[in-house]
Design a protein around this motif. Structure first.
Motif, PDB file in Angstrom:
ATOM      1  N   VAL A 134      18.112  13.001  68.540  1.00 30.91           N
ATOM      2  CA  VAL A 134      19.378  13.345  67.897  1.00 30.91           C
ATOM      3  C   VAL A 134      19.774  12.229  66.939  1.00 30.91           C
ATOM      4  O   VAL A 134      19.641  11.049  67.261  1.00 30.91           O
ATOM      5  CB  VAL A 134      20.476  13.551  68.974  1.00 30.91           C
ATOM      6  CG1 VAL A 134      21.853  13.626  68.355  1.00 30.91           C
ATOM      7  CG2 VAL A 134      20.172  14.796  69.790  1.00 30.91           C
ATOM      8  N   LYS A 135      20.267  12.593  65.764  1.00 35.03           N
ATOM      9  CA  LYS A 135      20.711  11.604  64.773  1.00 35.03           C
ATOM     10  C   LYS A 135      22.208  11.695  64.480  1.00 35.03           C
ATOM     11  O   LYS A 135      22.781  10.775  63.902  1.00 35.03           O
ATOM     12  CB  LYS A 135      19.917  11.752  63.468  1.00 35.03           C
ATOM     13  CG  LYS A 135      18.463  11.357  63.639  1.00 35.03           C
ATOM     14  CD  LYS A 135      18.349   9.912  64.101  1.00 35.03           C
ATOM     15  CE  LYS A 135      16.936   9.519  64.471  1.00 35.03           C
ATOM     16  NZ  LYS A 135      16.895   8.315  65.289  1.00 35.03           N
ATOM     17  N   VAL A 136      22.840  12.808  64.860  1.00 40.09           N
ATOM     18  CA  VAL A 136      24.277  12.989  64.658  1.00 40.09           C
ATOM     19  C   VAL A 136      24.862  13.517  65.957  1.00 40.09           C
ATOM     20  O   VAL A 136      24.327  14.458  66.547  1.00 40.09           O
ATOM     21  CB  VAL A 136      24.588  13.977  63.504  1.00 40.09           C
ATOM     22  CG1 VAL A 136      26.079  14.269  63.411  1.00 40.09           C
ATOM     23  CG2 VAL A 136      24.065  13.439  62.184  1.00 40.09           C
ATOM     24  N   LEU A 137      25.973  12.922  66.398  1.00 40.13           N
ATOM     25  CA  LEU A 137      26.653  13.315  67.623  1.00 40.13           C
ATOM     26  C   LEU A 137      28.108  13.607  67.316  1.00 40.13           C
ATOM     27  O   LEU A 137      28.773  12.826  66.634  1.00 40.13           O
ATOM     28  CB  LEU A 137      26.569  12.190  68.660  1.00 40.13           C
ATOM     29  CG  LEU A 137      27.478  12.316  69.886  1.00 40.13           C
ATOM     30  CD1 LEU A 137      27.094  13.510  70.740  1.00 40.13           C
ATOM     31  CD2 LEU A 137      27.461  11.023  70.694  1.00 40.13           C
ATOM     32  N   ILE A 138      28.596  14.728  67.852  1.00 41.44           N
ATOM     33  CA  ILE A 138      30.020  15.046  67.799  1.00 41.44           C
ATOM     34  C   ILE A 138      30.515  15.094  69.236  1.00 41.44           C
ATOM     35  O   ILE A 138      29.953  15.811  70.073  1.00 41.44           O
ATOM     36  CB  ILE A 138      30.276  16.399  67.096  1.00 41.44           C
ATOM     37  CG1 ILE A 138      29.796  16.347  65.647  1.00 41.44           C
ATOM     38  CG2 ILE A 138      31.768  16.756  67.167  1.00 41.44           C
ATOM     39  CD1 ILE A 138      29.833  17.682  64.926  1.00 41.44           C
ATOM     40  N   THR A 139      31.557  14.330  69.522  1.00 36.01           N
ATOM     41  CA  THR A 139      32.143  14.252  70.853  1.00 36.01           C
ATOM     42  C   THR A 139      33.597  13.835  70.701  1.00 36.01           C
ATOM     43  O   THR A 139      34.067  13.621  69.575  1.00 36.01           O
ATOM     44  CB  THR A 139      31.342  13.281  71.749  1.00 36.01           C
ATOM     45  OG1 THR A 139      31.786  13.388  73.096  1.00 36.01           O
ATOM     46  CG2 THR A 139      31.426  11.857  71.266  1.00 36.01           C
ATOM     47  N   GLY A 140      34.286  13.675  71.819  1.00 32.79           N
ATOM     48  CA  GLY A 140      35.668  13.211  71.740  1.00 32.79           C
ATOM     49  C   GLY A 140      35.725  11.718  71.492  1.00 32.79           C
ATOM     50  O   GLY A 140      36.297  11.244  70.509  1.00 32.79           O
ATOM     51  N   SER A 141      35.121  10.956  72.387  1.00 29.78           N
ATOM     52  CA  SER A 141      35.088   9.503  72.250  1.00 29.78           C
ATOM     53  C   SER A 141      33.908   8.958  73.040  1.00 29.78           C
ATOM     54  O   SER A 141      33.284   9.674  73.825  1.00 29.78           O
ATOM     55  CB  SER A 141      36.394   8.876  72.753  1.00 29.78           C
ATOM     56  OG  SER A 141      36.538   9.084  74.147  1.00 29.78           O
ATOM     57  N   LEU A 142      33.630   7.690  72.829  1.00 24.21           N
ATOM     58  CA  LEU A 142      32.541   7.010  73.524  1.00 24.21           C
ATOM     59  C   LEU A 142      33.089   5.743  74.162  1.00 24.21           C
ATOM     60  O   LEU A 142      33.799   4.975  73.499  1.00 24.21           O
ATOM     61  CB  LEU A 142      31.420   6.631  72.545  1.00 24.21           C
ATOM     62  CG  LEU A 142      30.683   7.774  71.864  1.00 24.21           C
ATOM     63  CD1 LEU A 142      29.798   7.229  70.748  1.00 24.21           C
ATOM     64  CD2 LEU A 142      29.855   8.539  72.877  1.00 24.21           C
ATOM     65  N   GLY A 143      32.743   5.523  75.418  1.00 27.34           N
ATOM     66  CA  GLY A 143      33.094   4.263  76.070  1.00 27.34           C
ATOM     67  C   GLY A 143      32.248   3.138  75.493  1.00 27.34           C
ATOM     68  O   GLY A 143      31.315   3.384  74.728  1.00 27.34           O
ATOM     69  N   PRO A 144      32.557   1.899  75.859  1.00 26.07           N
ATOM     70  CA  PRO A 144      31.840   0.756  75.285  1.00 26.07           C
ATOM     71  C   PRO A 144      30.324   0.791  75.492  1.00 26.07           C
ATOM     72  O   PRO A 144      29.564   0.519  74.557  1.00 26.07           O
ATOM     73  CB  PRO A 144      32.447  -0.454  76.000  1.00 26.07           C
ATOM     74  CG  PRO A 144      33.729   0.027  76.582  1.00 26.07           C
ATOM     75  CD  PRO A 144      33.605   1.499  76.782  1.00 26.07           C
ATOM     76  N   ASN A 145      29.870   1.109  76.684  1.00 26.40           N
ATOM     77  CA  ASN A 145      28.426   1.141  76.947  1.00 26.40           C
ATOM     78  C   ASN A 145      27.747   2.292  76.220  1.00 26.40           C
ATOM     79  O   ASN A 145      26.662   2.134  75.668  1.00 26.40           O
ATOM     80  CB  ASN A 145      28.148   1.220  78.448  1.00 26.40           C
ATOM     81  CG  ASN A 145      28.575  -0.039  79.171  1.00 26.40           C
ATOM     82  OD1 ASN A 145      28.581  -1.126  78.603  1.00 26.40           O
ATOM     83  ND2 ASN A 145      28.944   0.099  80.428  1.00 26.40           N
ATOM     84  N   ALA A 146      28.387   3.449  76.224  1.00 23.54           N
ATOM     85  CA  ALA A 146      27.826   4.604  75.515  1.00 23.54           C
ATOM     86  C   ALA A 146      27.743   4.325  74.019  1.00 23.54           C
ATOM     87  O   ALA A 146      26.728   4.633  73.382  1.00 23.54           O
ATOM     88  CB  ALA A 146      28.664   5.847  75.784  1.00 23.54           C
TER      89      ALA A 146
END
Length: 121
Positions: free
Chosen positions: A63-75
């Protein structure tokens, strides 16, 4: 491209959780409806490190593009290290709307980590 989702439906809503979303919708951004493929999130049942495991899964899926709500620091660290460009969509937006918004450049890039959700389910 990947979108974190709660159900296997293009009219379903974007899941604001990355590591704990039930599914990822993978597709070619040029033909979302024709190429949509639903994958179970293997990190969903993790007792810890779900964001890291989900990021590694997306890396294996190329995957080269991700759509999500948010990412935690490790993610965020794992996603960025994999060369994935991440974008934030509100949980009120459908999967198809989010991909269209990304295509028109109206989704904000995720450049800073959101709140960590360590151990949450």
């Amino acid at each position: 491209m990947a979108v974190s989702v709660g159900k296997k439906d293009l009219s379903g809503l974007v899941d604001d959780r990355f590591g704990r979303c039930p599914y990822f919708m993978l597709c070619d951004s040029e033909d979302v409806e024709g190429t949509a493929e639903w994958k179970d999130n293997p990190a969903l049942a993790s007792t810890g490190g779900a964001g890291i495991a989900a990021g590694e899964f997306l890396d294996r899926e190329k995957v080269k593009v991700l759509i999500t709500g948010s990412l935690g620091p490790n993610a965020l660290r794992v996603v960025q290290a994999s060369g994935v460009s991440a974008f934030s969509a509100p949980g009120s937006m459908t999967v198809l709307e989010s991909v269209r918004a990304w295509a028109t450049g109206t989704l904000p890039a995720i450049t800073a980590a959101g709140q960590a959700h360590a151990g949450e389910r």
